[in-house]
Design a protein around this motif. Sequence first.
Motif, PDB file in Angstrom:
ATOM      1  N   ALA A   1       0.856  -1.184   0.000  1.00 11.53           N
ATOM      2  CA  ALA A   1       0.000   0.000   0.000  1.00 11.53           C
ATOM      3  C   ALA A   1       0.891   1.232   0.000  1.00 11.53           C
ATOM      4  O   ALA A   1       2.063   1.171   0.367  1.00 11.53           O
ATOM      5  CB  ALA A   1      -0.923   0.007   1.214  1.00 11.53           C
TER       6      ALA A   1
ATOM      7  N   LYS B   1       5.043   1.288  -6.031  1.00 14.39           N
ATOM      8  CA  LYS B   1       4.522   0.014  -5.524  1.00 14.39           C
ATOM      9  C   LYS B   1       4.642  -1.100  -6.561  1.00 14.39           C
ATOM     10  O   LYS B   1       5.067  -2.216  -6.241  1.00 14.39           O
ATOM     11  CB  LYS B   1       3.060   0.179  -5.100  1.00 14.39           C
ATOM     12  CG  LYS B   1       2.866   1.180  -3.970  1.00 14.39           C
ATOM     13  CD  LYS B   1       1.418   1.280  -3.547  1.00 14.39           C
ATOM     14  CE  LYS B   1       0.529   1.793  -4.657  1.00 14.39           C
ATOM     15  NZ  LYS B   1       0.921   3.143  -5.116  1.00 14.39           N
TER      16      LYS B   1
ATOM     17  N   THR C   1      -1.781  -2.901  -4.854  1.00  6.28           N
ATOM     18  CA  THR C   1      -3.107  -2.298  -4.750  1.00  6.28           C
ATOM     19  C   THR C   1      -3.099  -0.894  -5.338  1.00  6.28           C
ATOM     20  O   THR C   1      -2.051  -0.336  -5.654  1.00  6.28           O
ATOM     21  CB  THR C   1      -3.567  -2.220  -3.282  1.00  6.28           C
ATOM     22  OG1 THR C   1      -2.622  -1.441  -2.530  1.00  6.28           O
ATOM     23  CG2 THR C   1      -3.654  -3.610  -2.670  1.00  6.28           C
TER      24      THR C   1
ATOM     25  N   LEU D   1      -9.865  -3.019  -2.005  1.00  8.44           N
ATOM     26  CA  LEU D   1      -9.051  -2.704  -0.838  1.00  8.44           C
ATOM     27  C   LEU D   1      -9.107  -3.786   0.223  1.00  8.44           C
ATOM     28  O   LEU D   1      -8.361  -3.736   1.202  1.00  8.44           O
ATOM     29  CB  LEU D   1      -9.499  -1.363  -0.245  1.00  8.44           C
ATOM     30  CG  LEU D   1      -9.281  -0.144  -1.142  1.00  8.44           C
ATOM     31  CD1 LEU D   1      -9.897   1.102  -0.523  1.00  8.44           C
ATOM     32  CD2 LEU D   1      -7.803   0.084  -1.403  1.00  8.44           C
TER      33      LEU D   1
ATOM     34  N   VAL E   1      -5.986  -5.401   1.231  1.00  8.69           N
ATOM     35  CA  VAL E   1      -5.201  -4.785   2.301  1.00  8.69           C
ATOM     36  C   VAL E   1      -5.740  -5.196   3.662  1.00  8.69           C
ATOM     37  O   VAL E   1      -4.982  -5.576   4.566  1.00  8.69           O
ATOM     38  CB  VAL E   1      -5.211  -3.245   2.159  1.00  8.69           C
ATOM     39  CG1 VAL E   1      -4.438  -2.593   3.309  1.00  8.69           C
ATOM     40  CG2 VAL E   1      -4.624  -2.832   0.825  1.00  8.69           C
TER      41      VAL E   1
ATOM     42  N   ILE F   1       1.557  -5.231   6.009  1.00  5.38           N
ATOM     43  CA  ILE F   1       1.451  -4.196   4.977  1.00  5.38           C
ATOM     44  C   ILE F   1       2.834  -3.613   4.717  1.00  5.38           C
ATOM     45  O   ILE F   1       3.537  -3.219   5.652  1.00  5.38           O
ATOM     46  CB  ILE F   1       0.487  -3.070   5.396  1.00  5.38           C
ATOM     47  CG1 ILE F   1      -0.942  -3.603   5.518  1.00  5.38           C
ATOM     48  CG2 ILE F   1       0.529  -1.918   4.401  1.00  5.38           C
ATOM     49  CD1 ILE F   1      -1.939  -2.572   6.033  1.00  5.38           C
TER      50      ILE F   1
ATOM     51  N   HIS G   1       4.192  -0.475   3.507  1.00  5.31           N
ATOM     52  CA  HIS G   1       3.751   0.904   3.279  1.00  5.31           C
ATOM     53  C   HIS G   1       4.852   1.644   2.531  1.00  5.31           C
ATOM     54  O   HIS G   1       5.858   2.044   3.122  1.00  5.31           O
ATOM     55  CB  HIS G   1       3.438   1.565   4.623  1.00  5.31           C
ATOM     56  CG  HIS G   1       2.870   2.936   4.502  1.00  5.31           C
ATOM     57  ND1 HIS G   1       2.260   3.596   5.547  1.00  5.31           N
ATOM     58  CD2 HIS G   1       2.811   3.808   3.464  1.00  5.31           C
ATOM     59  CE1 HIS G   1       1.874   4.790   5.160  1.00  5.31           C
ATOM     60  NE2 HIS G   1       2.202   4.942   3.890  1.00  5.31           N
TER      61      HIS G   1
END
Length: 484
Positions: free
Chosen positions: A266, A273, A315, A334, A337, A343, A345
Amino acid sequence: MTQPFSADQDHATDEFETRDPAEFDPMTGELDLEDRKALRRVAGLSTELTDITEVEYRALRLERVVLVGVWTDGTAEMAENSLRELALLAETAGSEVLEGLVQRRSRPDPATYIGSGKAAELRDIVIATGADTVICDGELTPSQLRHLEETVQVKVIDRTALILDIFAQHAKSREGKAQVELAQLDYLLPRLRGWGGNLSRQVGGRAAGGIGIGGRGPGETKIELDRRRIRTRMAKLRRQLAGMSKSRDTKRGERRRNAVPAVAIAGYTNAGKSSLLNRLTGAGVLVENALFATLDPTVRRAETPGGRAYTLADTVGFVRHLPHQLVEAFRSTLEEVTDAGLILHVVDGSDADPEAQLEAVREVLRDIGADGIPEIVVINKADAADDLTIARLQRREPHSVVVSARTGFGIEALRAAIEADLPGLESEVRALVPYDRGDLVGQVHERGEVLKQEHLADGTMLHARVPADLAGELARFEAVAPNV
């Protein structure tokens, strides 16, 4: 106070060429990128309506635009960064940014967003630059939109409509297109205005000035018909999306049964990403230096340095002031997630304000109920970032890894961090597994983390961390295992 802001845009020339499929680079998704650029918008072919109040019934055509924002709090630099991001969004949508203005106010004007005097100045700038669209850095109410259009006499859209237009351009899958259409209709519904003053309103009796019977016009009937059609279409789209999500639910359920941990990537849009996914898995998904290049989730299998398997999901990127309609429409996407055990980030270390990126993403994670999931902050683009900025981010985020998805710097450190933080290895076992139970040894390698392995005369000696269910199967071999 009005501050000018200009943006230069270089336009690349597209060329047709024949490419050998063997030349496809999985790190950039180049063929997918070329396919997207194969069809480009051609300006100047549409027949424009003369009445500006009819704009809701026409597809957005962004060409030459002027940006305008209202600076209510924070520093001037923050306001300018927000407008620069709006310029990137406008260019991603296919427009040419001519001018940018920031208006300092305690709050946006309830009538025209920037005030009547500044709206008149904006009209002069539109005439001088030859712009055909004004983009506001915020979400306008229907009345603000109407009053500002009446003053500047060109099409006015807000940040939400701009982001929706970008999503509509980039959506590729059937589910992605349905999600974007649902968000667009949700945005459009309260902004319907019929066909302006061309149709009269329904009135009667005294409201019609004594005309009574025969004084009723078709205007309201037309608006209500449009609203009813939109609501019907939205209900149909929601049913379709509910059916499409079953396939993803089935796949997620299968991964849970097999105890395969899930990791979700994410982060802010254009933070890298997809490049990180390609670097970790060789997925070959589209990589483009543009906002919202990825809308459809991509799930790939990956392995830790110790050989433990996990899934990695790319994502949709987030952005400041992400429209509520999009969060709701993309809720099923989503879920990749919210169902993850970890995650990644991703934050762009070369961005002018990476802390704002972190906060914007965490705000969306809170909205979808994913703020309690463990996370590793991945500071990407280390090759282009300032050393002082990276050091500041590392102090702010102690649990972080600095990488460059483009060059591969820091990727091994990230893999090690993922292995250490993967959930589901709550049981540590020492067992002597007979050779006729090689299936158990295979499961330990597939689902767990092997700390030590030794082949003895009676079987395979294992010291490993495994999920609870697998630890139960190994328990009967644990009693006969000597100290490892």
